[in-house]
Design a protein around this motif. Sequence first.
Motif, mmCIF file in Angstrom:
data_model
loop_
_atom_site.group_PDB
_atom_site.id
_atom_site.type_symbol
_atom_site.label_atom_id
_atom_site.label_comp_id
_atom_site.label_asym_id
_atom_site.label_seq_id
_atom_site.Cartn_x
_atom_site.Cartn_y
_atom_site.Cartn_z
ATOM 1 N N ALA A 285 0.805 -1.224 0.000
ATOM 2 C CA ALA A 285 0.000 0.000 0.000
ATOM 3 C C ALA A 285 0.839 1.275 0.000
ATOM 4 C CB ALA A 285 -0.944 -0.006 1.201
ATOM 5 N N SER A 286 2.053 1.205 0.574
ATOM 6 C CA SER A 286 2.889 2.406 0.646
ATOM 7 C C SER A 286 3.778 2.604 -0.579
ATOM 8 C CB SER A 286 3.781 2.341 1.891
ATOM 9 O OG SER A 286 4.697 1.246 1.796
ATOM 10 N N VAL A 287 3.783 1.641 -1.479
ATOM 11 C CA VAL A 287 4.618 1.744 -2.683
ATOM 12 C C VAL A 287 4.066 2.869 -3.558
ATOM 13 C CG1 VAL A 287 5.338 0.583 -4.795
ATOM 14 C CG2 VAL A 287 5.325 -0.669 -2.628
ATOM 15 N N PRO A 288 4.885 3.861 -3.926
ATOM 16 C CA PRO A 288 4.375 5.002 -4.699
ATOM 17 C C PRO A 288 3.616 4.613 -5.969
ATOM 18 C CG PRO A 288 6.585 5.464 -3.914
ATOM 19 C CD PRO A 288 6.300 4.036 -3.544
ATOM 20 N N ALA A 289 4.101 3.611 -6.694
ATOM 21 C CA ALA A 289 3.425 3.211 -7.930
ATOM 22 C C ALA A 289 2.025 2.691 -7.661
ATOM 23 C CB ALA A 289 4.246 2.147 -8.657
ATOM 24 N N VAL A 290 1.866 1.918 -6.584
ATOM 25 C CA VAL A 290 0.556 1.380 -6.227
ATOM 26 C C VAL A 290 -0.339 2.494 -5.700
ATOM 27 C CG1 VAL A 290 -0.672 -0.233 -4.721
ATOM 28 C CG2 VAL A 290 1.508 -0.908 -5.765
ATOM 29 N N LYS A 291 0.194 3.314 -4.828
ATOM 30 C CA LYS A 291 -0.567 4.400 -4.214
ATOM 31 C C LYS A 291 -1.083 5.377 -5.265
ATOM 32 C CE LYS A 291 1.852 6.899 -1.434
ATOM 33 N NZ LYS A 291 2.605 7.328 -0.231
ATOM 34 N N ASN A 292 -0.259 5.620 -6.301
ATOM 35 C CA ASN A 292 -0.615 6.600 -7.331
ATOM 36 C C ASN A 292 -1.152 5.965 -8.616
ATOM 37 O OD1 ASN A 292 0.242 8.884 -5.757
ATOM 38 N ND2 ASN A 292 2.361 8.271 -6.187
ATOM 39 N N ASN A 293 -1.330 4.634 -8.577
ATOM 40 C CA ASN A 293 -1.902 3.906 -9.709
ATOM 41 C C ASN A 293 -1.102 4.136 -10.999
ATOM 42 O OD1 ASN A 293 -3.872 2.074 -10.667
ATOM 43 N ND2 ASN A 293 -5.023 3.744 -11.602
ATOM 44 N N ARG A 294 0.201 4.037 -10.875
ATOM 45 C CA ARG A 294 1.068 4.251 -12.034
ATOM 46 C C ARG A 294 1.607 2.909 -12.529
ATOM 47 N NH1 ARG A 294 4.347 9.681 -10.056
ATOM 48 N NH2 ARG A 294 2.576 11.123 -10.306
ATOM 49 N N PHE A 295 0.945 2.408 -13.566
ATOM 50 C CA PHE A 295 1.315 1.139 -14.172
ATOM 51 C C PHE A 295 1.626 1.350 -15.648
ATOM 52 C CE2 PHE A 295 -1.504 -0.041 -10.644
ATOM 53 C CZ PHE A 295 -0.728 -0.995 -9.992
ATOM 54 N N ALA A 296 2.637 0.660 -16.114
ATOM 55 C CA ALA A 296 2.934 0.586 -17.540
ATOM 56 C C ALA A 296 2.783 -0.880 -17.950
ATOM 57 C CB ALA A 296 4.349 1.079 -17.826
ATOM 58 N N VAL A 297 2.573 -1.129 -19.229
ATOM 59 C CA VAL A 297 2.343 -2.489 -19.722
ATOM 60 C C VAL A 297 3.104 -2.703 -21.022
ATOM 61 C CG1 VAL A 297 0.638 -4.186 -20.498
ATOM 62 C CG2 VAL A 297 0.022 -2.532 -18.703
ATOM 63 N N LEU A 298 3.789 -3.832 -21.116
ATOM 64 C CA LEU A 298 4.393 -4.278 -22.367
ATOM 65 C C LEU A 298 4.178 -5.779 -22.499
ATOM 66 C CD1 LEU A 298 7.917 -2.537 -22.497
ATOM 67 C CD2 LEU A 298 5.903 -1.959 -23.874
ATOM 68 N N PRO A 299 3.995 -6.286 -23.718
ATOM 69 C CA PRO A 299 3.985 -7.735 -23.900
ATOM 70 C C PRO A 299 5.346 -8.326 -23.547
ATOM 71 C CG PRO A 299 3.167 -6.601 -25.860
ATOM 72 C CD PRO A 299 3.792 -5.564 -24.981
ATOM 73 N N LEU A 300 5.352 -9.538 -23.048
ATOM 74 C CA LEU A 300 6.621 -10.196 -22.744
ATOM 75 C C LEU A 300 7.537 -10.219 -23.960
ATOM 76 C CD1 LEU A 300 8.520 -11.910 -20.974
ATOM 77 C CD2 LEU A 300 7.205 -13.913 -21.671
ATOM 78 N N SER A 301 6.969 -10.426 -25.142
ATOM 79 C CA SER A 301 7.776 -10.514 -26.359
ATOM 80 C C SER A 301 8.515 -9.222 -26.682
ATOM 81 C CB SER A 301 6.900 -10.913 -27.550
ATOM 82 O OG SER A 301 6.401 -12.217 -27.381
ATOM 83 N N ASP A 302 8.098 -8.110 -26.073
ATOM 84 C CA ASP A 302 8.811 -6.848 -26.265
ATOM 85 C C ASP A 302 10.092 -6.786 -25.429
ATOM 86 O OD1 ASP A 302 6.590 -6.123 -27.751
ATOM 87 O OD2 ASP A 302 6.371 -4.154 -26.816
ATOM 88 N N MET A 303 10.190 -7.614 -24.403
ATOM 89 C CA MET A 303 11.260 -7.482 -23.405
ATOM 90 C C MET A 303 12.330 -8.553 -23.551
ATOM 91 S SD MET A 303 10.750 -4.828 -21.354
ATOM 92 C CE MET A 303 11.321 -5.157 -19.680
ATOM 93 N N VAL A 304 12.521 -9.038 -24.754
ATOM 94 C CA VAL A 304 13.553 -10.031 -25.021
ATOM 95 C C VAL A 304 14.368 -9.565 -26.216
ATOM 96 C CG1 VAL A 304 12.376 -12.004 -23.994
ATOM 97 C CG2 VAL A 304 11.857 -11.370 -26.348
ATOM 98 N N THR A 305 15.465 -10.260 -26.485
ATOM 99 C CA THR A 305 16.376 -9.838 -27.541
ATOM 100 C C THR A 305 15.821 -10.236 -28.902
ATOM 101 O OG1 THR A 305 18.245 -9.985 -26.041
ATOM 102 C CG2 THR A 305 18.756 -10.007 -28.378
ATOM 103 N N GLY A 306 15.064 -9.323 -29.470
ATOM 104 C CA GLY A 306 14.437 -9.559 -30.763
ATOM 105 C C GLY A 306 14.111 -8.242 -31.429
ATOM 106 N N VAL A 307 13.392 -8.315 -32.544
ATOM 107 C CA VAL A 307 13.170 -7.130 -33.363
ATOM 108 C C VAL A 307 12.151 -6.160 -32.775
ATOM 109 C CG1 VAL A 307 13.891 -8.193 -35.531
ATOM 110 C CG2 VAL A 307 11.524 -8.454 -34.771
ATOM 111 N N ARG A 308 11.476 -6.535 -31.685
ATOM 112 C CA ARG A 308 10.542 -5.614 -31.045
ATOM 113 C C ARG A 308 11.228 -4.606 -30.124
ATOM 114 N NH1 ARG A 308 4.880 -8.225 -29.378
ATOM 115 N NH2 ARG A 308 4.595 -9.785 -31.009
ATOM 116 N N ALA A 309 12.458 -4.868 -29.740
ATOM 117 C CA ALA A 309 13.100 -4.101 -28.668
ATOM 118 C C ALA A 309 13.135 -2.591 -28.898
ATOM 119 C CB ALA A 309 14.504 -4.647 -28.413
ATOM 120 N N PRO A 310 13.507 -2.081 -30.082
ATOM 121 C CA PRO A 310 13.543 -0.617 -30.241
ATOM 122 C C PRO A 310 12.171 0.031 -30.055
ATOM 123 C CG PRO A 310 14.851 -1.688 -31.936
ATOM 124 C CD PRO A 310 14.077 -2.774 -31.246
ATOM 125 N N ASP A 311 11.137 -0.569 -30.623
ATOM 126 C CA ASP A 311 9.794 -0.013 -30.451
ATOM 127 C C ASP A 311 9.327 -0.147 -29.010
ATOM 128 O OD1 ASP A 311 9.537 0.792 -33.078
ATOM 129 O OD2 ASP A 311 8.565 -1.058 -33.732
#
Length: 326
Positions: A285-311
Amino acid sequence: MLWRRAALAAALLFPLAACTTQARPEAQGGPAPGFPYRVTNCGVTTTFTAPPKRAVTMNQHATEVMLELGLAKSLVGTAYLDDKVLPKYESAYGSVPVLAKEYPSYEKLLSANPDYVYGGYASAFAANEGRGREALAKSGIKSRLNVENCPKGAATTMNEVYEEVREVGRTFGVPERAESWVKSAEATNARTQAARKGAAPVPVFVYDSGDKTAFTVGGKGIGNDIVTRAGGRNVFSADLKDKSFGDASWENVVARAPETILILDYGGTSVEAKKQRLRDDPALASVPAVKNNRFAVLPLSDMVTGVRAPDAVTKLAGQLRAGAGE
């Protein structure tokens, strides 16, 4: 999550980081220009006298590298998606036989009669399942493992993404396509860097999965570089400096006080379910991201060594700026 934990453990079976050397061209009348080509990948040195003609890819980021380079016709099989392929690849992907929803058995793999297997995670070449690179070599099948899974190398950065695409392009005799992609990727990264110039890094916790512990991005994989390039600071990069992914305690999540939580979207648990799990945990509850509802989202396939990485860098940078109120 379990198969990726196994992938990380299996990576320890493969020695040394990747490097590339080109063999001396043959005399007139020999192979086509560019061959023979010798490459050392994760400690395995392979000489190609011609491009592979019957390739199989295992894991999405390996498949998408091939499709980006226009090599669908060189594929006789594919396996293991984390999520949907990008729309621009759908038609090409649909032309390739899917050997298995996850990893094919050794027998199923051999039934495609491949001359080359390209794996995204070390688990693609699990020796205890018969698909070890040595076993494939004995069957006359050449192989490649994505460079992020060479465990003894330095941390994976965007330079290794470029290396991955270039080496696959050389292997299949299309170096010009690979170089074109690299130039475009470099331009994309330069634009993103210029847009965030002068901004202070945002403390980011990457939430992959987990209840008793938090499975998160460490300091070794491309995910850490993506967060950094996007204007974030991975709060577990130092704790897990030798791992692409690893476990962190929830107590340490609280102690690191991330201002944004990046949720990786894949598998059977939805993004909303992951957000709710974080919101419902009184310890967070005290974590700033949770308290302020600050979430980002990426597909798992974006976070690996492949052609999606720059985008992926560009997409995350936009979400971090929005979360910071810019």
